[in-house]
Enzyme design. Structure first.
Site, short mmCIF file in Angstrom:
data_model
loop_
_atom_site.label_atom_id
_atom_site.label_comp_id
_atom_site.label_asym_id
_atom_site.label_seq_id
_atom_site.Cartn_x
_atom_site.Cartn_y
_atom_site.Cartn_z
N TYR A 1 6.42 -1.72 6.95
CA TYR A 1 5.58 -2.84 7.45
C TYR A 1 6.19 -4.13 7.27
O TYR A 1 6.70 -4.40 5.87
CB TYR A 1 4.14 -3.03 7.29
CG TYR A 1 3.29 -1.90 7.78
CD1 TYR A 1 2.57 -2.03 9.13
CD2 TYR A 1 2.82 -0.55 7.22
CE1 TYR A 1 1.88 -0.99 9.72
CE2 TYR A 1 2.29 0.28 7.73
CZ TYR A 1 1.59 0.16 8.96
OH TYR A 1 0.98 0.94 9.52
N ASP B 1 -4.24 -1.93 14.49
CA ASP B 1 -5.33 -2.74 14.84
C ASP B 1 -5.17 -3.53 15.99
O ASP B 1 -3.96 -3.89 16.22
CB ASP B 1 -5.95 -3.39 13.61
CG ASP B 1 -6.60 -2.41 12.61
OD1 ASP B 1 -7.26 -1.41 13.13
OD2 ASP B 1 -6.91 -3.03 11.62
#
EC number: 5.4.99.12
Lengths: 251, 251
Positions: free
Chosen positions: A115, A57
């Site tokens: 992540y 994003d």
């Protein structure tokens, strides 16, 4: 005579601050858009389409995003690396270029992803970290977070941790490892999540929930309850994009 | 009845990236402008003018900029600190507020300043450091820089190291200390300059020259030659604003 087509695998790092995310969007500056334009220019105008391991994003960073593509020609990987880096803006760095098997696909071949999320602690946001961390101003017990993250390991239905609006039906994912360490020098928490796949906003929702567990606002084992209720409303918070890094993609 | 006027001294940190420098300029976002607007709002519209220890250019950061001002009223320093921080954008952090003697002046009372300059080494600019470091892609011998910086210590005419366009006639300044350390973890050179005052762009020109000495393009003691020639053209380079930090002001 037909041009050779060579398949490539490329690893890149980017500061997501000034991108409207990874994926191409009309009229927006995106990582995919910048990279495709450079490759198309390198290919003297023949359009090159790249496949990324997944979207990130707006504001989300990458230390090891992977993309694959067919290139209309054969440029030695080291030359392509240097050529592309000379064309990249300063917020993208190409780290590695390799020849790839024709069936390698950055997204479909991926077996897992890691992540990282950086949470700056302390009362105020550090001006120099505002673009690169989330911020949590309240007390946290790191051990409580570490214990809670153990509940994530394994295969679970992550419906409670998927942003509404996602189109993916199957919300079952497997987490191989989830850790939290305290970086005393920087007064930061570093959380890492390694799994076979992640739903939209899933890591950011997990981090927000983990911080609330660490603060004592939620029960120690609230993740287990949240798996069972399958209700996005109950996890509520989403940690900001600025602290999230796609660290590594595994093949 | 007359309002009390209280004199204050305030220490602040800022990320200079998105400011057109410290000093107020029409139609520009500046540190002084943002801070004065907040203080004026706190004073219910009575204009508050602040005096800074000195200007920093666009893109230059501060870890310890100091300002002084008269405030039309008496707010306990700790309350002012919290109130101002709640009004600050995320790229400014107020670190300290203190009552000051009426004759304290952030600029005229300053006895010295310390600047830090971060130089990222390595072939490419790290996307996550591009706003916070300068970059030098060539070989450097840290010891050569350390030896060269010793030549700066003492009182010298810095005409060769002052950006043209400055209006200050007297280019003599005293440097108390100048150091260079290598930060292996980050592959960075950290240079620090502590002196009684600095001319416009002086630190950035000193850093650019020091790097050329470290690379061997200039003689080991070229600083001494440059003091003597008093010619800005011979120092040439100016390291980018992004690596420069006003670290501390001494009173």
């Amino acid at each position: 005579m037909e041009e050779t087509v060579q398949h490539y695998r490329l690893t890149l790092e980017y500061d997501g601050t000034k991108f409207a995310g990874y994926q191409v969007q009309p009229q927006q500056r995106t990582v995919q858009g910048v990279l495709q334009r450079a490759l198309t220019k390198m290919a003297k105008g023949t359009p090159v389409h790249i496949d990324g391991s997944g979207r990130t994003d707006s504001g989300v960073h990458a230390l090891g995003q992977v993309v694959s593509f067919d290139y209309p020609g054969n440029i030695p990987p080291q030359n392509m690396l240097m050529g592309l880096n000379s064309m990249m803006p300063l917020d993208i760095l190409i780290k590695d270029v390799q020849y790839a098997d024709p069936d390698f696909h950055a997204r479909y071949s991926a077996k897992g992803k890691r992540y990282m999320y950086r949470v700056a602690l302390g009362k105020y946001t550090d001006p120099f970290k505002r673009l690169y961390t989330g911020h949590y101003a309240y007390k946290v017990d790191v051990t409580r977070i570490q214990v809670a993250l153990q509940d994530l390991i394994g295969t679970h239905d992550f419906t409670s941790f998927a942003a509404s609006g996602g189109v993916i039906e199957d919300k079952v994912r497997t987490i191989y490892d989830a850790t939290c360490t305290y970086d005393a020098a920087n007064n930061e928490l570093i959380m890492e999540f390694y799994g076979n796949g992640f739903l939209y906003n899933m890591v950011r929702i997990l981090v927000a929930t983990a911080l609330e567990i660490g603060n004592g606002r939620r029960d120690q084992h609230d993740f287990i309850r949240l798996f069972a209720v399958k209700d996005r409303q109950q996890a509520r918070g989403t940690a900001p994009a600025s602290g999230l890094y796609l660290k590594e993609v595994y093949y």
